[in-house]
Structure formats: C-alpha cells, structure tokens
Design an enzyme around this catalytic site. Structure first.
Site, PDB file in Angstrom:
ATOM      1  N   HIS A  71      16.125  16.071  64.488  1.00  0.00           N
ATOM      2  CA  HIS A  71      15.774  14.694  64.833  1.00  0.00           C
ATOM      3  C   HIS A  71      14.697  14.130  63.921  1.00  0.00           C
ATOM      4  CE1 HIS A  71      12.098  16.266  66.506  1.00  0.00           C
ATOM      5  NE2 HIS A  71      11.804  15.172  67.181  1.00  0.00           N
ATOM      6  N   GLY A  72      14.198  14.949  63.000  1.00  0.00           N
ATOM      7  CA  GLY A  72      13.162  14.504  62.082  1.00  0.00           C
ATOM      8  C   GLY A  72      12.744  15.649  61.184  1.00  0.00           C
TER       9      GLY A  72
ATOM     10  N   ASN B  79       3.999  11.114  67.656  1.00  0.00           N
ATOM     11  CA  ASN B  79       4.776  10.849  66.441  1.00  0.00           C
ATOM     12  C   ASN B  79       5.646   9.595  66.543  1.00  0.00           C
ATOM     13  OD1 ASN B  79       6.664  11.805  68.268  1.00  0.00           O
ATOM     14  ND2 ASN B  79       7.570  13.309  66.880  1.00  0.00           N
TER      15      ASN B  79
ATOM     16  N   HIS C 140      17.106  11.830  71.896  1.00  0.00           N
ATOM     17  CA  HIS C 140      16.971  13.232  71.500  1.00  0.00           C
ATOM     18  C   HIS C 140      16.172  14.091  72.492  1.00  0.00           C
ATOM     19  CE1 HIS C 140      13.694  11.307  68.815  1.00  0.00           C
ATOM     20  NE2 HIS C 140      13.068  11.871  69.825  1.00  0.00           N
TER      21      HIS C 140
ATOM     22  N   ALA D 185       7.209   2.419  64.727  1.00  0.00           N
ATOM     23  CA  ALA D 185       8.192   1.398  64.363  1.00  0.00           C
ATOM     24  C   ALA D 185       8.032   1.204  62.866  1.00  0.00           C
ATOM     25  CB  ALA D 185       7.941   0.093  65.112  1.00  0.00           C
ATOM     26  N   GLU D 186       9.129   1.337  62.115  1.00  0.00           N
ATOM     27  CA  GLU D 186       9.016   1.323  60.652  1.00  0.00           C
ATOM     28  C   GLU D 186      10.031   0.378  60.017  1.00  0.00           C
ATOM     29  OE1 GLU D 186       7.837   4.891  58.207  1.00  0.00           O
ATOM     30  OE2 GLU D 186       9.988   4.823  57.737  1.00  0.00           O
TER      31      GLU D 186
END
Length: 374
Positions: free
Chosen positions: A290-291, A131, A234, A134-135
């Site tokens: 964390h997501g 998962n 995390h 880089a965005e």
C-alpha cells in the site's frame, strides 16, 4: 477447528530490507487459531501488535485487532481540471488549510457514499496524523498508454492523491472490541461478529466519504474541480471465497488486488506508482503493497533527521515540491529517508508478476497539517 498450519509467504526480493520484528509478528499472526495464510508484502514493517503491509486469511473466525484502529483507511485518486503547467505550489502551500470542521453538508456527503452520521463529523474532511496526506501530483511518465486512457486520465493534468481513514471512528470501534475481547477472535455468524462487521462497514464508508471531502476542500483551495478515478481501502476485513471455502481476508496496510488499479505512493519526496494488478490473486491473498513502508521508527526518524536537517530544509523535496507540515515532530518522522525505496517495493511486485506499472506520478504539493489539532 482443523489445525492445518497457515501458509506464510513474504513477497520481497533479497535486495529489499524487511525488519526481523515484522517477520516475527507475521509468524505470530499465522499461528492464531483458524488462520490459513499470512502474506507479507514488500512494504512489510512492524506495527502495534501486528505487522503493517500484510494480509491474512482465516476460516471460521476473524480478528479485529489485525485490522487495527483506522478501519477504512485507504487511498483515493482524483483527476483535476487544472493543467500541470498552471501549478502554483508555493502560493497553495501558503494558503491551503484543511484543519478544523468542514463547512459543507456533512450529512449529504456521507449519504452520497452510503454512510451515516456517527458522531465524528467534526473530523470529516481532515487528513489526520501519522502517514496520512493529501498530495497534488503531476504525471511523470505513462508506461501503459491504453490502461492510462481507460481511466480517463490526461497526462497534462494535475492529480490529487488522498490518504486518510475514519479518524476517531475506527479507533472507537476497535477500543470497544478490545475492552471486551482483547486480541481475541470473533466467530463468524455470531451476534457479536455481525455487530462488529456492521460498525466496520460503516467506518469503511465513512472513511471513503472523508477522502472525498478532503478532495473537495483541496480542490476548492486551489481553485479547480475534478473527478474521482479510484478509491481503495487498505485496512479492513471482508469475506472472500478462496480454495472453494469462505475465508475472512484481513488487510492491514495492504491494497486490494481484486478491485482494479491502485496507487502505491512513495514518501513525500518520491514517486507514486499507478499500477494494474495481475493474476488471480490467490497466492498473495488478493493484496498488494500500500506504500513504501517505514524503514525507521518514528523515534529513530526524529533523532536522525534532527541531526541532519533543519525543519525548513524539509519543506522542499528533491522534486522541488512543497510540503505543508507545521508539526515539527511529524515533519521529522515523515521525512523521506524514514521510508523504504518505493521503486524497490514496486519492483518486487513487478518481478513477482503481481502488477504492471501504468504511470508514475511526481509530488507537487504534499499537505500534512497546519498545526497540532488532533
């Protein structure tokens, strides 16, 4: 050692779906000797032997297997000098390439962040699988202008969110522990505990340098510069004073709530949330989601998405953002429907009084991988 039962808490509303296996894993971890608290966050889902989206507090001992094999994995956010109106995602998607060794000064980059070479420098500056991403993002909305401004952010500038870890380093550290101790604990202040923590801390620093190097490569690739806003880990185990005693706080896919603002990303086809933690953190092990958290296993996601979409259809999102992912299996495994709804995950944290939303961020370009080069 006292046999006081561990506190188990799951922070999730009735509207949030949490798989039964994740709850079983959380309860199993709570029964480990020395465990004092096991907290599941709204993104809780099953992992390999231990749940992801969880935090654990133990006394006298700690458990490396609860941290997992990607020690130091986390999120870094950069504010770019490039205005959002000048984004060229289609052009960038065609040319951005983060595969292969970075050609910069690896030793210097590591040293600037307190890390040392460890033999895995060929992977420095690479995103990795799973998962990780880089965005490039644009600011969708600012919900807390004062907190947004305090971070020296500008709503018309592009942001860069990097999610990656220590690559093979963390895996090597865990493997060495498991070969000797299996899923067993280490007693605090023992020689073996000190040795593990030294290697663990090195991996945390190395992972931070990896995210910074990825950011450097992306910024060079799109022709801009930027400045770091935050970086949080995390996957870690750290000492933490709690209820007047020293505990060991394990985070497995759990963002810290005691280190300032964090970004909680959704899937590549959803918003990310920049949030400000609230409260003293004691009731939720000083941790946050964390997501979005997986909803489907990778095998299930591949099967379901292949029936519904062609690979090309998954290279664009509902936000009209572009996706770079030349690993077909990964493209299906990481498709947006495979993840929980991020607005529900963050909504649960807001409703529990754990965070305040500062801003929402929309994807512009998500980079996964050019090819299978793991």
């Amino acid at each position: 050692m006292p046999s006081t039962p561990a506190i188990i808490r799951v922070i999730a509303s009735p509207q949030s779906w949490v798989e039964g296996e994740a709850l079983r894993q959380l309860e199993a971890a709570a029964r480990l000797p020395g465990m004092r608290a096991a907290v599941g966050l709204p993104d809780l889902h099953p992992g390999k032997g231990a749940p992801v989206g969880a935090a654990f507090a133990s006394e006298g001992v700690f458990y490396p297997f609860l941290v997992g094999n990607d020690i130091g994995c986390g999120m870094g956010l950069w504010c770019l000098e490039l205005p959002a109106r000048k984004a060229r995602p289609e052009r960038w998607a065609a040319r951005l390439d983060l595969e292969g060794p970075w050609e910069g000064d690896a030793e210097g980059m590591l040293a600037s962040l307190g890390a040392k070479p460890c033999g895995f420098e060929a992977s420095l500056g690479t995103v990795g699988g799973g998962n990780h991403f880089a965005e490039l993002q644009r600011v969708e909305a600012v919900h807390d202008p004062a907190a947004f401004a305090a971070l020296k952010l500008e709503s018309d500038r592009l942001l860069l969110l990097v999610h990656s870890g220590s690559r093979g380093l963390g895996e090597a550290i865990l493997r060495a522990h498991v070969d000797r101790h299996g899923t067993g604990s280490l007693t605090e202040d023992s020689a073996e505990a000190h040795a593990y923590l030294t290697r663990h801390d090195q991996a945390v620093c190395w992972a931070r340098a990896n995210r910074a190097t990825i950011a450097e490569r992306v910024m060079r690739g799109v022709g801009t510069a930027g400045s770091p806003v935050l970086d949080v880990c995390h996957n870690s185990v750290t000492p933490k004073a709690w209820n007047g005693q020293r505990h060991w706080l394990h985070r497995k896919g759990a963002a810290p709530s005691d280190q300032g603002p964090v970004v909680i990303p959704g899937s590549r086809g959803a918003l990310s949330y920049l949030v400000q933690p609230l409260g003293d953190g004691a009731a939720h092990a000083h941790s946050l989601a964390h997501g979005a958290g997986r909803k489907w296993t990778r095998t299930s996601a591949r099967e379901r998405m292949r029936e519904r979409f062609t690979p090309d259809a998954l290279l664009r999102t509902s936000f009209k953002s572009h996706v770079v992912c030349e690993d077909r299996d990964l493209l299906f495994e990481e498709a947006p429907p495979a993840y929980k709804a991020i607005d529900r995950v963050v909504g649960d944290l807001v409703d529990a009084g754990l965070v305040r939303v500062v801003a929402t961020l929309a994807p512009v370009l998500t980079y996964k991988t050019r090819s299978r080069r793991e």
